[in-house]
Enzyme design. Structure first.
Site, PDB file in Angstrom:
ATOM      1  N   TYR A   1       0.694  -1.167   0.214  1.00  0.00           N
ATOM      2  CA  TYR A   1      -0.116  -0.139  -0.074  1.00  0.00           C
ATOM      3  C   TYR A   1       0.634   1.164  -0.113  1.00  0.00           C
ATOM      4  CZ  TYR A   1      -3.354   3.524   1.308  1.00  0.00           C
ATOM      5  OH  TYR A   1      -4.270   4.577   1.454  1.00  0.00           O
TER       6      TYR A   1
ATOM      7  N   ASP B   1       9.260   2.831   0.468  1.00  0.00           N
ATOM      8  CA  ASP B   1       8.267   3.507   1.292  1.00  0.00           C
ATOM      9  C   ASP B   1       8.287   3.425   2.492  1.00  0.00           C
ATOM     10  OD1 ASP B   1       5.836   4.499   2.245  1.00  0.00           O
ATOM     11  OD2 ASP B   1       4.656   3.616   0.599  1.00  0.00           O
TER      12      ASP B   1
ATOM     13  N   LYS C   1       3.068  10.441   7.687  1.00  0.00           N
ATOM     14  CA  LYS C   1       2.801  10.033   9.033  1.00  0.00           C
ATOM     15  C   LYS C   1       3.336  11.022  10.101  1.00  0.00           C
ATOM     16  CE  LYS C   1       0.372   6.326   7.316  1.00  0.00           C
ATOM     17  NZ  LYS C   1      -1.000   6.481   7.315  1.00  0.00           N
TER      18      LYS C   1
HETATM   19  N1  PLP Z   1       2.501   4.699   1.998  1.00  0.00           N
HETATM   20  C1  PLP Z   1       2.396   3.675   3.298  1.00  0.00           C
HETATM   21  C2  PLP Z   1       3.239   2.522   3.533  1.00  0.00           C
HETATM   22  C3  PLP Z   1       1.220   3.832   3.803  1.00  0.00           C
HETATM   23  O1  PLP Z   1       1.085   3.107   5.087  1.00  0.00           O
HETATM   24  C4  PLP Z   1       0.236   5.079   3.712  1.00  0.00           C
HETATM   25  C5  PLP Z   1      -0.862   5.375   4.531  1.00  0.00           C
HETATM   26  O2  PLP Z   1      -1.340   4.514   5.159  1.00  0.00           O
HETATM   27  C6  PLP Z   1       0.913   5.851   2.739  1.00  0.00           C
HETATM   28  C7  PLP Z   1       1.883   5.392   1.724  1.00  0.00           C
HETATM   29  C8  PLP Z   1      -0.172   7.113   2.242  1.00  0.00           C
HETATM   30  O3  PLP Z   1      -0.009   8.126   3.336  1.00  0.00           O
HETATM   31  P1  PLP Z   1      -1.115   9.301   3.297  1.00  0.00           P
HETATM   32  O4  PLP Z   1      -2.170   8.466   3.932  1.00  0.00           O
HETATM   33  O5  PLP Z   1      -0.416  10.082   3.865  1.00  0.00           O
HETATM   34  O6  PLP Z   1      -1.399   9.710   1.830  1.00  0.00           O
END
Ligand code: PLP
Length: 436
Positions: free
Chosen positions: A163, A244, A271
């Site tokens: 994700y 990520d 986050k």
């Molecule tokens: N990447 C990862 C691994 C995430 O867990 C999340 C959100 O949960 C995101 C990207 C996306 O971040 P945002 O919700 O700030 O767009």
């Protein structure tokens, strides 16, 4: 009826009771939900927060405590899906935000905090250069687009169950709303399978992106050899490796990459790093990031009204430099490791199909026996048992994600960890007949 069918019927009956009890005890959450459905699709503006029969509405938070709309208190073991690392009212964060507000909110200009914050982020995570965004989704969108432009290639290798944001969901392979890059979806933690896909796309592969521990897909860590292979293979075929670390950067002073010893070309963040304010960032090798240098005649544009907003810049800087120091990161993640060990020990002692995966301050419950090394394993969890676990935890005053994710935030101490272990022990004992 077979033994399994009988057990499933018993779980279903227990779940119906738990749902009914929830409906009875949460009238204000229900009323809020019904009102919201008139003006928001399904009463919702953030899909992950929706579940049947209706989502709990929180009215207030303090430290690691939350109070729902009906005044019931919870220990917050969700920690805003990792973004709430500082808790709900850390005095240093509060002072930084107050101070920023005193000087005015939006300048439409460079401000005095953004470069200091950028320096702190670069130093902490070993980046040459960084740029800020408003969310992790946006950070990934920009990092992926940048990698395609830098390599002059188009294929994007992602992992099943990964994700990377609202428009980058790969649970079950993908989502119709994903940004239309040319994706190849590989099996997480499968060395040979992934290596074969990289080889097959050697000449058109722009990037490989992954979470070094899959977060929302169930806190499943990548193996060291898998990450080492990805580093070697992307270098060999001329593709970029993107980690990520939107969630996982909290797991060690220099992010999870500093523990596994694999350095990606680019890393994305989000986050907690914004101190609880909206945040995203991407950064890494100077020669790649400098494509955004606006002094270049061929500079790539990167706009964003709130990229340098003073609330995020100030809260984030105070958080990283004064609160979540490298020492604090080590201590928090040690606490998380101990907690997960204790939880797994009580599950094993009860011989229950329940286990907790994760690293440090991030953990996820799985209602199954056997190893969980990839999202396909995690999919074997019993969904009804997981739902029952969720409602039972709520009844014990434990707030967690409906899908079973939990985090340990800074204000959580021994007393709160003991409460969670006791709640899980209570679940194991009260539901013993369903946990065969
Ligand atoms: N990447 C990862 C691994 C995430 O867990 C999340 C959100 O949960 C995101 C990207 C996306 O971040 P945002 O919700 O700030 O767009």
């Amino acid at each position: 009826m077979t033994q399994t069918a009988l057990r499933n019927a018993d779980i279903e009956a227990a779940l119906n009771d738990a749902r009914e009890d929830y409906v009875t005890r949460k009238p204000r959450s229900l009323a809020r939900y019904v009102e919201a459905t008139a003006v928001m699709p399904g009463g919702n503006t953030r899909t992950v927060l929706h579940y049947a029969p209706f989502p709990l509405a929180m009215a207030r938070g303090e430290g690691c405590r939350l109070w729902d709309a009906d005044g019931v208190e919870y220990i917050d073991f969700l920690g805003e899906y990792t973004a709430g690392l500082y808790g709900h009212s850390h005095p240093v964060i509060r002072a930084a935000v107050d101070c920023a507000l005193d000087d005015g909110i939006s300048f439409g200009a460079s401000n005095m905090t953004e470069a200091r914050f950028a320096r702190a982020v670069c130093k902490r995570f070993g980046l040459d250069r960084v740029r800020f965004t408003n969310s992790g989704t946006e950070a990934n969108l920009l990092a992926m687009s940048l990698a395609c432009i830098f390599t002059r290639r188009k294929t994007v290798l992602v992992f099943n169950g990964g994700y990377h944001g609202a428009v980058f969901g790969f649970a079950g392979g993908g989502s119709p709303i994903n940004v239309p890059f040319d994706y190849v979806v590989a099996p997480y933690n499968d060395l040979a399978g992934t290596q074969a896909l990289i080889a097959a796309h050697a000449t058109d592969l722009a990037l490989v992106i992954l979470e070094p521990m899959i977060g929302s897909g169930g806190c499943i860590a990548a193996s060291g050899p898998f990450l080492t292979m990805l580093r070697a293979e992307t270098t060999r075929v001329g593709a970029l490796l993107i980690f990520d670390e939107v969630m996982t950067s909290r797991l060690a002073p220099g992010g999870l990459q500093s523990v596994v010893g694999v350095k990606p070309d680019l890393t994305t963040f989000g986050k907690y790093i914004g101190g609880g304010m909206s945040f995203g960032a991407f950064g890494g090798r100077g020669e790649i990031m400098d494509l955004f240098d606006p002094r270049r005649p061929d500079a790539l544009p990167h706009a964003g009204t709130f990229n340098n907003n003073v609330l995020t810049m100030s809260a984030g800087l105070a958080g990283l430099s004064e609160v979540y120091t490298p020492q604090a990161a080590l201590a928090l993640n040690t606490r998380g490791d101990r907690l997960r060990e204790r939880l797994n020990a009580v599950c094993q002692a009860a011989d229950a199909p329940l286990q907790f995966t994760g690293i440090g301050s991030m953990l996820a419950v799985h209602t199954m026996r056997g190893p969980v090394t990839c999202p396909e394993d995690a999919a074997k969890s019993d969904p009804k048992l997981k739902e029952l676990f969720f409602f039972d935890m709520l009844a014990h005053g434990i707030w967690l994600a409906r899908r079973g994710m939990m985090t340990v935030s800074l204000p959580i101490g021994d007393a709160e960890c003991n409460r969670l272990v006791a709640a899980v022990e209570e679940f194991l004992s009260a539901r013993r007949s369903l946990l065969r």
